[in-house]
Design an enzyme around this catalytic site. Structure first.
Site, mmCIF file in Angstrom:
data_model
loop_
_atom_site.group_PDB
_atom_site.id
_atom_site.type_symbol
_atom_site.label_atom_id
_atom_site.label_comp_id
_atom_site.label_asym_id
_atom_site.label_seq_id
_atom_site.Cartn_x
_atom_site.Cartn_y
_atom_site.Cartn_z
ATOM 1 N N ILE A 48 0.855 -1.202 0.000
ATOM 2 C CA ILE A 48 0.000 0.000 0.000
ATOM 3 C C ILE A 48 0.889 1.249 0.000
ATOM 4 O O ILE A 48 0.429 2.342 0.318
ATOM 5 C CB ILE A 48 -0.984 0.047 1.201
ATOM 6 C CG1 ILE A 48 -0.234 0.032 2.545
ATOM 7 C CG2 ILE A 48 -1.994 -1.067 1.137
ATOM 8 C CD1 ILE A 48 -1.094 0.506 3.710
ATOM 9 N N ALA A 49 2.176 1.055 -0.336
ATOM 10 C CA ALA A 49 3.128 2.169 -0.246
ATOM 11 C C ALA A 49 3.112 2.978 -1.549
ATOM 12 O O ALA A 49 2.357 3.949 -1.682
ATOM 13 C CB ALA A 49 4.506 1.626 0.071
ATOM 14 N N ARG A 50 3.921 2.585 -2.491
ATOM 15 C CA ARG A 50 3.979 3.239 -3.786
ATOM 16 C C ARG A 50 4.441 2.234 -4.823
ATOM 17 O O ARG A 50 5.201 1.313 -4.498
ATOM 18 C CB ARG A 50 4.997 4.399 -3.775
ATOM 19 C CG ARG A 50 4.456 5.722 -3.245
ATOM 20 C CD ARG A 50 3.391 6.319 -4.162
ATOM 21 N NE ARG A 50 2.902 7.604 -3.708
ATOM 22 C CZ ARG A 50 1.857 7.787 -2.882
ATOM 23 N NH1 ARG A 50 1.185 6.766 -2.406
ATOM 24 N NH2 ARG A 50 1.478 9.005 -2.537
ATOM 25 N N HIS B 275 -5.346 2.062 -6.132
ATOM 26 C CA HIS B 275 -4.779 3.105 -5.261
ATOM 27 C C HIS B 275 -5.892 3.807 -4.464
ATOM 28 O O HIS B 275 -6.101 5.022 -4.610
ATOM 29 C CB HIS B 275 -3.966 4.120 -6.081
ATOM 30 C CG HIS B 275 -2.972 4.889 -5.264
ATOM 31 N ND1 HIS B 275 -1.784 5.356 -5.754
ATOM 32 C CD2 HIS B 275 -2.991 5.281 -3.952
ATOM 33 C CE1 HIS B 275 -1.122 6.005 -4.814
ATOM 34 N NE2 HIS B 275 -1.842 5.982 -3.697
ATOM 35 N N GLU C 109 1.530 3.121 -12.609
ATOM 36 C CA GLU C 109 0.069 3.250 -12.534
ATOM 37 C C GLU C 109 -0.385 4.558 -13.195
ATOM 38 O O GLU C 109 0.377 5.529 -13.199
ATOM 39 C CB GLU C 109 -0.403 3.170 -11.068
ATOM 40 C CG GLU C 109 0.085 4.287 -10.178
ATOM 41 C CD GLU C 109 -0.324 4.089 -8.718
ATOM 42 O OE1 GLU C 109 -0.080 3.019 -8.142
ATOM 43 O OE2 GLU C 109 -0.873 5.058 -8.165
HETATM 44 C C1 DGY Z 1 -1.328 9.314 -0.202
HETATM 45 O O1 DGY Z 1 -1.922 10.234 0.378
HETATM 46 O O2 DGY Z 1 -0.103 9.276 -0.325
HETATM 47 C C2 DGY Z 1 -2.177 8.230 -0.751
HETATM 48 O O3 DGY Z 1 -1.401 7.222 -1.324
HETATM 49 C C3 DGY Z 1 -3.095 8.810 -1.800
HETATM 50 O O4 DGY Z 1 -2.339 9.295 -2.844
#
Ligand code: DGY
Length: 328
Positions: free
Chosen positions: A239-241, A288, A270
């Site tokens: 759930i990071a990047r 995302h 993405e």
């Molecule tokens: C963030 O706030 O970094 C979430 O991933 C949404 O972009």
């Protein structure tokens, strides 16, 4: 009459938030929500004093090359890998993000993705929709792996990572973590978390969850070599990047059963997704959406607006990233 300062809202936001901004600013808004090309973004930034942007706007030296009046770029996001901070600071522009307001919502989603992945939720739904339930037996239906009483390995132990650790405790999980800096004794106690090396985490965790920021140093933190260390029954949750995981290597590992399953909310390149991942059943895919609840998205917009207003009023924005640019 004094002219209102001109600002840019680079992507669609809630209409009420836009209407409120229009009371104080001349707003150039992109409610059509078509992502600007780098050239268009440069042109848009050339005439404004502030801009609300998101991860789809890359703010770098090129984007800022004609932005002579710009005071602030306010990201509606906590992650800011779309910002080239040295270039923004060199241009004398303040950069802000939206921490805290999304911590719980994002940690909730991280846990939801972990649960969905371990218990094969989306695959089970497809199985049901395909009419396979009639062939049910004790062994012939999607069998998952346990979450309760297993070991969770959290890579990236900031606010969201700690939020996930606290949730894991409710499931009786053992929490191990790896982070650039070790947590204080108090924070480790609160999260009942044990600091371990990345290698130990990968080889002992039943569920590995990635919550670290993207930086060039963190590129492909998880590649083929790291996946090789993981248990064949383990899950990997990102759930990071995008870019923190080598998606090609992950797809290969999922295909050959090197690990049990993966849950991905973020992807390299993405909104494009590695086509190999789209073909696999042992991966749960999300677009995302970790921070995506109405309440949280509104809070993110509100905080970004607060940052923007402060900078334009000559005050220090509450979540200023490049403090060196601010002059009292
Ligand atoms: C963030 O706030 O970094 C979430 O991933 C949404 O972009």
């Amino acid at each position: 009459m004094i002219a209102k300062p001109k600002i840019l809202v680079a992507r669609a936001i809630f209409p009420e938030a836009l209407a409120k901004l229009e009371e104080s600013f001349e707003v150039r808004s992109n409610q059509a929500d078509v992502v600007f090309t780098p050239e268009e973004l440069k042109q848009e930034l050339a005439s404004v004093v502030g801009a609300l942007v998101t991860g789809s706007e890359r703010i770098d030296a090129h984007a800022l090359s004609e932005a002579k009046q710009l005071k602030i770029v306010a990201n509606i996001s906590v992650g800011y890998n779309n910002f080239d901070i040295p270039a923004i600071s060199a241009a004398g522009v303040m950069a802000t993000n939206t921490p805290d307001v999304l911590t719980d919502t994002t940690a909730d989603f991280g846990f939801a993705l972990l649960m969905a992945t371990a218990r094969r939720m989306t695959e089970s739904e497809h199985w049901l929709r395909a009419g396979s339930w009639t062939k049910w037996s004790i062994v012939n239906n999607p069998l998952g792996v346990d979450v309760s009483h297993s070991t969770i390995g959290i890579i990236g132990m900031g606010r969201i990572g700690q939020g996930i650790a606290k949730r894991a405790l409710g499931f009786g999980m053992k929490v191990i973590y790896h982070n650039r800096n070790r947590l204080s004794e108090t924070d480790e106690k609160t999260c009942q978390a044990t600091y371990v090396s990345k290698e130990e985490l990968l080889s002992t965790a039943d569920h590995v969850i990635l919550v670290l920021p993207y930086t060039p140093e963190n590129h492909h933190t998880i590649g083929a070599q790291e996946i090789d260390l993981m248990k064949p029954t383990a899950t990997l949750i990102n759930i990071a990047r995008g870019g923190i995981v080598d998606d090609g290597a992950l797809a290969q590992a999922l295909q050959t059963g090197k690990i049990f399953a993966a849950g991905l909310d973020v992807f390299e390149g993405e909104p494009n997704v590695n086509p190999q991942l789209l073909e696999l059943s042992n991966v749960v895919l999300a677009p995302h959406i970790a921070s995506s609840t109405e309440k949280t998205r509104r809070a993110m917009v509100d905080l970004a607006v607060e940052n923007l207003r402060a900078a334009i009023d000559g005050k220090k924005p509450p979540s200023l990233i490049n403090a060196e640019v601010f002059r009292d």
